[in-house]
Scaffold this active site. Structure first.
Site, PDB file in Angstrom:
ATOM      1  CG  ASP A  57      -1.758  -1.190   1.351  1.00 35.64           C
ATOM      2  OD1 ASP A  57      -2.278  -1.246  -0.117  1.00 35.64           O
ATOM      3  OD2 ASP A  57      -2.318  -1.328   2.338  1.00 35.64           O
TER       4      ASP A  57
HETATM    5  C1  LIG Z   1     -10.445  -1.457  -0.375  1.00 35.83           C
HETATM    6  C2  LIG Z   1     -11.631  -1.950  -1.158  1.00 35.83           C
HETATM    7  C3  LIG Z   1     -10.597  -3.316  -0.921  1.00 35.83           C
HETATM    8  C4  LIG Z   1     -13.259  -2.524  -0.035  1.00 35.83           C
HETATM    9  O1  LIG Z   1     -13.805  -2.571  -0.690  1.00 35.83           O
HETATM   10  P1  LIG Z   1     -15.427  -2.428  -0.757  1.00 35.83           P
HETATM   11  O2  LIG Z   1     -15.605  -1.977   0.680  1.00 35.83           O
HETATM   12  O3  LIG Z   1     -16.226  -3.187  -1.472  1.00 35.83           O
HETATM   13  O4  LIG Z   1     -15.405  -1.397  -1.648  1.00 35.83           O
HETATM   14  P2  LIG Z   1     -15.907  -0.039  -1.930  1.00 35.83           P
HETATM   15  O5  LIG Z   1     -15.312   0.514  -2.888  1.00 35.83           O
HETATM   16  O6  LIG Z   1     -16.528  -0.471  -3.705  1.00 35.83           O
HETATM   17  O7  LIG Z   1     -17.055   0.585  -1.316  1.00 35.83           O
HETATM   18  C5  LIG Z   1     -18.224  -0.170  -0.625  1.00 35.83           C
HETATM   19  C6  LIG Z   1     -19.338   0.525  -0.648  1.00 35.83           C
HETATM   20  O8  LIG Z   1     -18.878   1.796  -0.482  1.00 35.83           O
HETATM   21  C7  LIG Z   1     -19.626   2.438  -1.314  1.00 35.83           C
HETATM   22  N1  LIG Z   1     -19.288   3.782  -0.513  1.00 35.83           N
HETATM   23  C8  LIG Z   1     -18.165   4.336  -0.023  1.00 35.83           C
HETATM   24  N2  LIG Z   1     -17.650   5.717   0.149  1.00 35.83           N
HETATM   25  C9  LIG Z   1     -18.994   5.989  -0.199  1.00 35.83           C
HETATM   26  C10 LIG Z   1     -19.961   7.811   0.147  1.00 35.83           C
HETATM   27  N3  LIG Z   1     -19.077   9.143   0.291  1.00 35.83           N
HETATM   28  N4  LIG Z   1     -20.984   7.229  -0.430  1.00 35.83           N
HETATM   29  C11 LIG Z   1     -21.821   6.497  -0.897  1.00 35.83           C
HETATM   30  N5  LIG Z   1     -21.304   5.629  -0.798  1.00 35.83           N
HETATM   31  C12 LIG Z   1     -19.584   5.023  -0.623  1.00 35.83           C
HETATM   32  C13 LIG Z   1     -19.131   2.321  -2.714  1.00 35.83           C
HETATM   33  O9  LIG Z   1     -19.699   2.994  -3.224  1.00 35.83           O
HETATM   34  C14 LIG Z   1     -19.800   0.445  -2.808  1.00 35.83           C
HETATM   35  O10 LIG Z   1     -21.025   0.578  -2.654  1.00 35.83           O
HETATM   36  P3  LIG Z   1     -21.497  -0.539  -2.938  1.00 35.83           P
HETATM   37  O11 LIG Z   1     -21.153  -1.318  -4.041  1.00 35.83           O
HETATM   38  O12 LIG Z   1     -23.032   0.059  -2.536  1.00 35.83           O
HETATM   39  O13 LIG Z   1     -21.268  -1.317  -2.299  1.00 35.83           O
HETATM   40  C15 LIG Z   1     -11.739  -1.557  -2.432  1.00 35.83           C
HETATM   41  O14 LIG Z   1     -11.957  -0.357  -2.192  1.00 35.83           O
HETATM   42  C16 LIG Z   1     -10.683  -1.915  -3.303  1.00 35.83           C
HETATM   43  O15 LIG Z   1      -9.847  -2.640  -3.382  1.00 35.83           O
HETATM   44  N6  LIG Z   1      -9.828  -0.171  -3.833  1.00 35.83           N
HETATM   45  C17 LIG Z   1      -8.969   0.012  -4.442  1.00 35.83           C
HETATM   46  C18 LIG Z   1      -7.256  -0.978  -3.696  1.00 35.83           C
HETATM   47  C19 LIG Z   1      -7.378  -0.813  -2.334  1.00 35.83           C
HETATM   48  O16 LIG Z   1      -6.665   0.786  -2.348  1.00 35.83           O
HETATM   49  N7  LIG Z   1      -7.014  -0.673  -1.385  1.00 35.83           N
HETATM   50  C20 LIG Z   1      -6.266  -0.556  -0.192  1.00 35.83           C
HETATM   51  C21 LIG Z   1      -5.467  -0.486   0.456  1.00 35.83           C
HETATM   52  S1  LIG Z   1      -5.353  -0.935   2.281  1.00 35.83           S
HETATM   53  C22 LIG Z   1      -4.444  -2.123   3.070  1.00 35.83           C
HETATM   54  O17 LIG Z   1      -5.229  -3.351   2.505  1.00 35.83           O
HETATM   55  C23 LIG Z   1      -4.642  -2.011   4.164  1.00 35.83           C
HETATM   56  O18 LIG Z   1      -4.352  -0.938   5.143  1.00 35.83           O
HETATM   57  O19 LIG Z   1      -3.689  -2.974   4.234  1.00 35.83           O
END
Ligand SMILES: CC(C)(COP(=O)(O)OP(=O)(O)OC[C@H]1O[C@@H](n2cnc3c(N)ncnc32)[C@H](O)[C@@H]1OP(=O)(O)O)[C@@H](O)C(=O)NCCC(=O)NCCSC(=O)C(=O)O
Length: 393
Positions: free
Chosen positions: A169
């Site tokens: 990260d």
């Molecule tokens: C971090 C994640 C794994 C998190 O997974 P998820 O929580 O399933 O991801 P999503 O981004 O799709 O967000 C989940 C849901 O929240 C919603 N969401 C998020 N923020 C908002 C706001 N502000 N308002 C309304 N809705 C929101 C988003 O649209 C999704 O809706 P729905 O679709 O309706 O559910 C992913 O985002 C990802 O792969 N990101 C790219 C790589 C990255 O940055 N990884 C983090 C590394 S940190 C790490 O690894 C470490 O610390 O260790």
């Protein structure tokens, strides 16, 4: 007030967890105005990643969010989407790490954003890119596994092991910040913004350096070697009386100095050890001979003696001792964000032209929503400087 390199650059930060917030914290440290957009209710997932906890969130969150303003927007709400688009209009840089495609649902994808602001540097951070891996959630731990890092970390006869911090990260955050800097420079030259994409897997693969080159040269995948180096010896932890000492010998002259210091000068002329390639081939016997002598004194004692001779070496410190060590060398690793927040690690780049930005504590969730929304409505309004959130809360 002192001029900083990123003064006047507005960053709309739609990122959370670690890689994105790390990138935007670097930009804030360099003087950018970073507006962190968080989901109402809980905000950035890592606000609840504890223990340990701080008075306001978690140590995890605080490690990568200083120097930012926080606003809450529900991106599923059309009114808040409109506010997000107003922010995009005012921003120079946008950073997001939603799973690729998610932001299109809210009308905040790259195509829409560039219609609103063609000069915008729109930065997407994903786990595995925006093609076949777009749907895969990307956490550091998994990427350390599938990206090969675990296969080369740990003891040769032990299980695969992760590195002790979410380093992928951090690397990806640094790549994102570098990409943003390059895109801003490109914008200076051409007037055009662009879409910058980074992903955890590619940042890891690009950082495997000589290990990757070893694979590409030989066709053989490198394996775990504990603390040993595949191509240099001695370059590993060696057992002293009380603890381990890391010793890194990079050429034959340094090896001769080491053997002098240990009273083993005969080894430097021994055909089994005279050159690096011979030392690599006869590593076990070499280490046995070195540890025979090193075992007579403490690691601290050897560190002092060997460093005095210009040999690269050092004790295996815990993190607290590591900070003291840096301070004993005249470095300034820490910074006090004030407001009752814990000390933080300073951005590790020194500039001759200016000091590092003053550091302010990480924001309370939504602390700046009102002010930022009013700023978005009024092009002449200035944002007030960030003050200590804690003392004002
Ligand atoms: C971090 C994640 C794994 C998190 O997974 P998820 O929580 O399933 O991801 P999503 O981004 O799709 O967000 C989940 C849901 O929240 C919603 N969401 C998020 N923020 C908002 C706001 N502000 N308002 C309304 N809705 C929101 C988003 O649209 C999704 O809706 P729905 O679709 O309706 O559910 C992913 O985002 C990802 O792969 N990101 C790219 C790589 C990255 O940055 N990884 C983090 C590394 S940190 C790490 O690894 C470490 O610390 O260790």
């Amino acid at each position: 007030m002192e001029t900083l390199p990123m003064d006047g650059v507005v960053v709309a930060d739609f990122s959370r967890v670690l890689a994105g917030p790390y990138a935007t914290m670097l930009l804030a440290d360099l003087g950018a105005t970073v507006i962190k957009v968080e989901r109402p209710g809980g905000g950035d997932d890592t606000r609840s990643w504890g223990p340990p906890w701080t008075n306001h969130s978690s140590a995890y969150f605080e490690s990568v969010n200083r120097g930012k303003r926080s606003i809450t927007l529900d991106l599923a709400d059309p009114e808040d989407q409109e506010a997000a688009r107003r922010l995009i209009r005012r921003a120079d840089v946008l950073v997001e790490n939603f799973k690729p495609g998610s932001l299109a649902r809210y009308g905040l994808d790259y195509d829409r954003a560039r219609e609103i602001n063609p000069r915008l540097v729109y930065t997407s951070i994903s786990g595995f890119g925006s093609k076949e891996g777009a749907h895969l959630p990307g956490y550091d731990f998994v990427v350390q596994a599938v990206g090969g890092l675990m296969s080369i970390t740990g003891d040769a006869d032990g299980p695969p092991m992760k590195v002790g911090v979410a380093l992928v990260d951090v690397l990806t955050g640094k790549d994102a910040a570098l990409g943003i800097m390059a895109a801003l420079r490109y914008r200076d030259l051409t007037g055009r913004g662009q879409h910058v994409e980074v992903n955890l897997l590619s940042s890891l693969l690009a950082s495997l350096a000589n290990q990757m080159s070893n694979l590409l040269t030989t066709g053989i995948a490198p394996q775990r070697m504990g603390n040993r180096h595949p191509s240099i010896a001695p370059y590993e932890t060696l057992r002293c009386e009380d603890a381990f000492l890391a010793v890194a010998i990079g050429n034959d002259a340094q090896f001769r100095k080491l053997t002098d210091a240990l009273g083993l000068v005969v080894l430097a002329d021994d055909p089994r050890f005279a050159t690096n390639a011979q030392r690599v081939a006869n590593r076990d016997e070499l280490v046995r001979q070195l540890e025979n002598v090193l075992g007579a004194r403490t690691a601290a004692d050897w560190q002092q003696r060997l460093q005095h001779l210009g040999i690269a070496c050092g004790q295996v410190n815990d993190m607290s001792r590591a900070v003291h060590y840096a301070e004993s060398l005249g470095l300034r690793p820490m910074v006090d964000p004030g407001g009752g927040a814990a000390m933080q690690v300073r951005m590790p780049i020194d500039f001759s032209g200016h000091d590092s930005a003053e550091v302010t504590p990480p924001p309370l969730l939504g602390a700046d929503t009102k002010e930022v929304l009013s700023w978005l409505d009024d092009p002449d309004q200035q944002l007030s400087p960030i003050v200590s959130r804690r003392s004002s809360s």
